[in-house]
Design a protein around this motif. Structure first.
Motif, PDB file in Angstrom:
ATOM      1  N   ASN A 173      -4.273   5.831  -8.544  1.00 46.53           N
ATOM      2  CA  ASN A 173      -3.755   5.377  -9.848  1.00 46.53           C
ATOM      3  C   ASN A 173      -2.836   4.180  -9.607  1.00 46.53           C
ATOM      4  O   ASN A 173      -2.622   3.752  -8.464  1.00 46.53           O
ATOM      5  CB  ASN A 173      -3.046   6.498 -10.604  1.00 46.53           C
ATOM      6  N   TYR A 174      -2.241   3.685 -10.676  1.00 44.64           N
ATOM      7  CA  TYR A 174      -1.450   2.451 -10.583  1.00 44.64           C
ATOM      8  C   TYR A 174      -0.195   2.590  -9.716  1.00 44.64           C
ATOM      9  O   TYR A 174       0.327   1.600  -9.182  1.00 44.64           O
ATOM     10  CB  TYR A 174      -1.048   1.989 -11.985  1.00 44.64           C
ATOM     11  N   THR A 175       0.309   3.831  -9.530  1.00 44.77           N
ATOM     12  CA  THR A 175       1.536   4.019  -8.744  1.00 44.77           C
ATOM     13  C   THR A 175       1.321   3.727  -7.252  1.00 44.77           C
ATOM     14  O   THR A 175       2.306   3.589  -6.514  1.00 44.77           O
ATOM     15  CB  THR A 175       2.073   5.455  -8.901  1.00 44.77           C
ATOM     16  N   ASP A 176       0.070   3.634  -6.815  1.00 45.63           N
ATOM     17  CA  ASP A 176      -0.199   3.301  -5.403  1.00 45.63           C
ATOM     18  C   ASP A 176       0.375   1.941  -5.033  1.00 45.63           C
ATOM     19  O   ASP A 176       0.709   1.705  -3.863  1.00 45.63           O
ATOM     20  CB  ASP A 176      -1.703   3.306  -5.128  1.00 45.63           C
ATOM     21  N   TRP A 177       0.491   1.044  -6.008  1.00 46.09           N
ATOM     22  CA  TRP A 177       1.012  -0.295  -5.721  1.00 46.09           C
ATOM     23  C   TRP A 177       2.507  -0.277  -5.399  1.00 46.09           C
ATOM     24  O   TRP A 177       3.029  -1.265  -4.855  1.00 46.09           O
ATOM     25  CB  TRP A 177       0.736  -1.233  -6.898  1.00 46.09           C
ATOM     26  N   GLU A 178       3.219   0.822  -5.703  1.00 45.03           N
ATOM     27  CA  GLU A 178       4.640   0.906  -5.384  1.00 45.03           C
ATOM     28  C   GLU A 178       4.887   0.847  -3.879  1.00 45.03           C
ATOM     29  O   GLU A 178       5.960   0.428  -3.424  1.00 45.03           O
ATOM     30  CB  GLU A 178       5.230   2.212  -5.936  1.00 45.03           C
ATOM     31  N   ASN A 179       3.887   1.310  -3.097  1.00 44.37           N
ATOM     32  CA  ASN A 179       4.043   1.368  -1.641  1.00 44.37           C
ATOM     33  C   ASN A 179       3.609   0.088  -0.938  1.00 44.37           C
ATOM     34  O   ASN A 179       3.618   0.031   0.298  1.00 44.37           O
ATOM     35  CB  ASN A 179       3.235   2.544  -1.082  1.00 44.37           C
ATOM     36  N   ILE A 180       3.230  -0.914  -1.704  1.00 47.82           N
ATOM     37  CA  ILE A 180       2.760  -2.165  -1.120  1.00 47.82           C
ATOM     38  C   ILE A 180       3.913  -3.154  -1.018  1.00 47.82           C
ATOM     39  O   ILE A 180       4.643  -3.367  -1.996  1.00 47.82           O
ATOM     40  CB  ILE A 180       1.623  -2.772  -1.973  1.00 47.82           C
ATOM     41  N   PRO A 181       4.113  -3.749   0.167  1.00 49.57           N
ATOM     42  CA  PRO A 181       5.196  -4.737   0.327  1.00 49.57           C
ATOM     43  C   PRO A 181       5.081  -5.854  -0.713  1.00 49.57           C
ATOM     44  O   PRO A 181       3.979  -6.307  -1.018  1.00 49.57           O
ATOM     45  CB  PRO A 181       4.944  -5.280   1.744  1.00 49.57           C
ATOM     46  N   SER A 182       6.212  -6.270  -1.228  1.00 50.69           N
ATOM     47  CA  SER A 182       6.349  -7.354  -2.220  1.00 50.69           C
ATOM     48  C   SER A 182       5.955  -6.923  -3.631  1.00 50.69           C
ATOM     49  O   SER A 182       6.019  -7.716  -4.564  1.00 50.69           O
ATOM     50  CB  SER A 182       5.536  -8.595  -1.828  1.00 50.69           C
ATOM     51  N   MET A 183       5.514  -5.676  -3.804  1.00 52.93           N
ATOM     52  CA  MET A 183       5.159  -5.206  -5.147  1.00 52.93           C
ATOM     53  C   MET A 183       6.331  -4.463  -5.799  1.00 52.93           C
ATOM     54  O   MET A 183       6.926  -4.929  -6.741  1.00 52.93           O
ATOM     55  CB  MET A 183       3.915  -4.304  -5.087  1.00 52.93           C
ATOM     56  N   GLY A 184       6.682  -3.294  -5.279  1.00 58.38           N
ATOM     57  CA  GLY A 184       7.777  -2.542  -5.857  1.00 58.38           C
ATOM     58  C   GLY A 184       7.346  -1.676  -7.020  1.00 58.38           C
ATOM     59  O   GLY A 184       6.179  -1.632  -7.404  1.00 58.38           O
ATOM     60  N   LYS A 185       8.329  -0.988  -7.606  1.00 59.07           N
ATOM     61  CA  LYS A 185       8.036   0.017  -8.621  1.00 59.07           C
ATOM     62  C   LYS A 185       7.595  -0.572  -9.951  1.00 59.07           C
ATOM     63  O   LYS A 185       6.783   0.022 -10.666  1.00 59.07           O
ATOM     64  CB  LYS A 185       9.273   0.895  -8.830  1.00 59.07           C
ATOM     65  N   ASP A 186       8.120  -1.726 -10.312  1.00 64.81           N
ATOM     66  CA  ASP A 186       7.851  -2.291 -11.643  1.00 64.81           C
ATOM     67  C   ASP A 186       6.877  -3.452 -11.603  1.00 64.81           C
ATOM     68  O   ASP A 186       6.917  -4.336 -12.462  1.00 64.81           O
ATOM     69  CB  ASP A 186       9.172  -2.744 -12.290  1.00 64.81           C
ATOM     70  N   ARG A 187       6.010  -3.445 -10.598  1.00 62.27           N
ATOM     71  CA  ARG A 187       5.060  -4.555 -10.507  1.00 62.27           C
ATOM     72  C   ARG A 187       3.713  -4.084  -9.997  1.00 62.27           C
ATOM     73  O   ARG A 187       3.626  -3.291  -9.070  1.00 62.27           O
ATOM     74  CB  ARG A 187       5.596  -5.652  -9.584  1.00 62.27           C
ATOM     75  N   VAL A 188       2.672  -4.573 -10.639  1.00 63.51           N
ATOM     76  CA  VAL A 188       1.282  -4.364 -10.195  1.00 63.51           C
ATOM     77  C   VAL A 188       0.573  -5.718 -10.291  1.00 63.51           C
ATOM     78  O   VAL A 188       1.085  -6.639 -10.954  1.00 63.51           O
ATOM     79  CB  VAL A 188       0.541  -3.324 -11.081  1.00 63.51           C
ATOM     80  N   PRO A 189      -0.581  -5.869  -9.642  1.00 63.23           N
ATOM     81  CA  PRO A 189      -1.323  -7.128  -9.797  1.00 63.23           C
ATOM     82  C   PRO A 189      -1.685  -7.383 -11.261  1.00 63.23           C
ATOM     83  O   PRO A 189      -1.895  -6.441 -12.038  1.00 63.23           O
ATOM     84  CB  PRO A 189      -2.577  -6.884  -8.955  1.00 63.23           C
ATOM     85  N   ASP A 190      -1.746  -8.638 -11.631  1.00 61.45           N
ATOM     86  CA  ASP A 190      -2.087  -8.978 -13.018  1.00 61.45           C
ATOM     87  C   ASP A 190      -3.460  -8.444 -13.414  1.00 61.45           C
ATOM     88  O   ASP A 190      -3.720  -8.222 -14.609  1.00 61.45           O
ATOM     89  CB  ASP A 190      -2.063 -10.504 -13.205  1.00 61.45           C
ATOM     90  N   SER A 191      -4.343  -8.222 -12.426  1.00 64.36           N
ATOM     91  CA  SER A 191      -5.692  -7.721 -12.723  1.00 64.36           C
ATOM     92  C   SER A 191      -5.677  -6.287 -13.235  1.00 64.36           C
ATOM     93  O   SER A 191      -6.697  -5.790 -13.727  1.00 64.36           O
ATOM     94  CB  SER A 191      -6.574  -7.805 -11.473  1.00 64.36           C
TER      95      SER A 191
END
Length: 238
Positions: free
Chosen positions: A150-168
């Motif tokens: 789900n979208y929360t997987d992006w929280e563990n990606i460097p430079s992303m953080g909790k309040d950011r996901v790719p624009d796609s």
């Protein structure tokens, strides 16, 4: 005359079946081409059952097209050797197709696990590699999904953080829409499940088509053997 007339009918039906074989070959190649970039783009750690399956499907399609050409030449020239070759190769293709079907069923869970693992690995490379970023953005946009589970997987990606996901991930993709997003404005469902559902749906269609192809191939082998018997017996088939 009855035998000659019967062989004329067999030749005509064989021509029709050969046209069907050509259509099936093109269909198999098309399926392999569509599925290959989706699997190979994420399964990047060497040769795996999931990444090899589309290549095998394409190879079987190309070989089936070649066999159909051999059968067409053999039928047209009423050549004993060509027709024997056609019948043998068609039997081999049937065996390979059965093997692919069995392998697809046996490795279905392994393919999913590999896809999930490699998708997450590609997510780690998202900030570092522009090609990876473009590929994942394309998948997320096409399948209207975000992350692996789900979208929360992006929280563990460097430079992303909790309040950011790719624009796609956004429902309406605009520049910067993935920063400080609202949950209702993005696709929350994971890509592994979405793409898995898409693959399962298409695999069912391919399986149904494969049953039809197998039936046609059996008819092709039977008709080829009838024609071989006629040629060997010395009957003239016009």
């Amino acid at each position: 005359m009855a035998v000659e007339g019967g062989m004329k009918c067999v030749k005509f039906l064989l021509y029709v079946l050969l046209l069907v074989f050509c259509a099936c070959a093109v269909g198999l190649i098309a399926v392999g081409i569509v599925v290959k970039p989706i699997l190979s783009g994420t399964m990047s750690h060497g040769a795996t059952p999931g990444s090899l399956l589309p290549v095998i499907i394409i190879a079987v399609g190309a070989f089936l097209f070649l066999v159909a050409f051999v059968g067409c030449c053999g039928t047209c020239k009423e050549n004993y050797c060509l027709m024997i070759t056609f019948a043998i190769f068609l039997s081999l293709i049937m065996l390979v197709e059965v093997a692919i079907a069995i392998a697809g069923y046996v490795f279905r869970d392994k393919v999913r696990a590999e896809f999930n693992k490699d998708f997450r690995q590609q997510m780690q490379n998202y900030p570092k590699n522009n090609n990876t970023a473009a590929f994942l953005d394309k998948l997320q946009t096409k399948f209207e999904c975000c992350g692996a589970a789900n979208y929360t997987d992006w929280e563990n990606i460097p430079s992303m953080g909790k309040d950011r996901v790719p624009d796609s991930c956004c429902v309406n993709v605009t520049m910067g829409c993935g920063t400080d997003f609202k949950q209702h404005s993005i696709h929350t469902e994971g890509c592994v499940e979405k793409i898995g559902n898409w693959l399962r749906k298409n695999v069912l269609l391919v399986a149904a088509a494969a049953l039809g192809i197998a039936f046609v191939e059996v008819l092709g082998i039977v008709f080829a053997c009838c024609l071989v018997k006629s040629i060997r017996s010395g009957y003239e088939v016009m």
